[in-house]
Design a protein around this motif. Sequence first.
Motif, mmCIF file in Angstrom:
data_model
loop_
_atom_site.group_PDB
_atom_site.id
_atom_site.type_symbol
_atom_site.label_atom_id
_atom_site.label_comp_id
_atom_site.label_asym_id
_atom_site.label_seq_id
_atom_site.Cartn_x
_atom_site.Cartn_y
_atom_site.Cartn_z
ATOM 1 N N THR A 149 0.841 -1.197 0.000
ATOM 2 C CA THR A 149 0.000 0.000 0.000
ATOM 3 C C THR A 149 0.880 1.252 0.000
ATOM 4 O OG1 THR A 149 -0.146 -0.046 2.423
ATOM 5 C CG2 THR A 149 -1.914 -1.133 1.198
ATOM 6 N N GLY A 150 0.306 2.334 -0.487
ATOM 7 C CA GLY A 150 0.992 3.618 -0.515
ATOM 8 C C GLY A 150 0.543 4.420 -1.717
ATOM 9 N N THR A 151 0.459 5.716 -1.553
ATOM 10 C CA THR A 151 0.016 6.594 -2.632
ATOM 11 C C THR A 151 1.034 6.605 -3.767
ATOM 12 O OG1 THR A 151 -1.128 8.003 -1.038
ATOM 13 C CG2 THR A 151 -0.684 8.947 -3.208
ATOM 14 N N GLY A 152 0.585 6.237 -4.950
ATOM 15 C CA GLY A 152 1.452 6.239 -6.126
ATOM 16 C C GLY A 152 2.444 5.102 -6.184
ATOM 17 N N ILE A 153 2.301 4.128 -5.290
ATOM 18 C CA ILE A 153 3.250 3.011 -5.223
ATOM 19 C C ILE A 153 2.823 1.904 -6.186
ATOM 20 C CG2 ILE A 153 4.138 1.165 -3.725
ATOM 21 C CD1 ILE A 153 5.356 3.883 -3.102
ATOM 22 N N GLY A 154 3.796 1.317 -6.861
ATOM 23 C CA GLY A 154 3.577 0.141 -7.696
ATOM 24 C C GLY A 154 4.441 -0.992 -7.190
ATOM 25 N N GLY A 155 4.094 -2.194 -7.531
ATOM 26 C CA GLY A 155 4.883 -3.315 -7.042
ATOM 27 C C GLY A 155 4.701 -4.571 -7.855
ATOM 28 N N MET A 196 3.969 0.548 2.537
ATOM 29 C CA MET A 196 3.939 -0.496 3.556
ATOM 30 C C MET A 196 3.744 -1.832 2.859
ATOM 31 S SD MET A 196 1.691 -1.015 7.029
ATOM 32 C CE MET A 196 2.841 -0.042 7.997
ATOM 33 N N ILE A 197 4.461 -2.849 3.328
ATOM 34 C CA ILE A 197 4.306 -4.215 2.832
ATOM 35 C C ILE A 197 3.849 -5.078 4.009
ATOM 36 C CG2 ILE A 197 5.441 -6.206 1.783
ATOM 37 C CD1 ILE A 197 7.593 -4.277 0.735
ATOM 38 N N SER A 198 2.809 -5.840 3.771
ATOM 39 C CA SER A 198 2.282 -6.758 4.778
ATOM 40 C C SER A 198 2.273 -8.165 4.195
ATOM 41 C CB SER A 198 0.873 -6.348 5.193
ATOM 42 O OG SER A 198 0.298 -7.305 6.058
ATOM 43 N N VAL A 199 2.788 -9.127 4.959
ATOM 44 C CA VAL A 199 2.824 -10.521 4.512
ATOM 45 C C VAL A 199 2.075 -11.368 5.526
ATOM 46 C CG1 VAL A 199 4.307 -12.472 3.886
ATOM 47 C CG2 VAL A 199 5.067 -10.142 3.419
#
Length: 200
Positions: A149-155, A196-199
């Motif tokens: 998650t995050g504004t403008g974030i890609g992954g 933020m990364i959540s696993v």
Amino acid sequence: MTANGFFTDDEWLDDFRLAPDQDWGPGGVDFGTFNYGAGLLWGTFLYERGGIPLMTAITAEPGNGWAGLDTALQATGDDIDAWSLFLDMGVAMVADRPDLGHGFAAFDVGEVAREGDLGAGEAAEGTVQPGGLDIYRLVGPGQLSVEVTGTGIGGRAFRVGADIEVVDPVGGASLMLAADDEGYVLVSAQAGGAYMISVK
């Protein structure tokens, strides 16, 4: 240089792969801070994907940045957008398995620096520079749900084994990691930003 087989810039390539979170230029950085190693990866990735027709379209396109690349891709009949393609380049850079469809035929990238490891029940947060890349290793085995998650974030989250499976973790995605698989998640942002990364 890549097209003619003259790979001589291993030091520049190492500079980027060992510190991939750099504001290096795809969105319009000052020429004095352009990272040639990143440009070498991106340009080679585009060339290996679209060959001379794509490189000709990019050169002829008067628009710059992501929008100009989008127009050049469309001109060659490629329906992917440049930002998605850039994230796919990140997968190719980390996996570096051209035999499995995600890598570079022109040279070996080498191991890319990571921010850390993430297993089930763990999370990480950070910031990424415009066009920079933060990479984490996913620790298995088992089914992992990955959300970025995050504004403008890609992954991209991906598994490397007998084949390569790539999913988009923005909004959540799952990967099944076997004992011998390698897993990774990478994040980037056109304009930079926090993530933020959540696993699970």
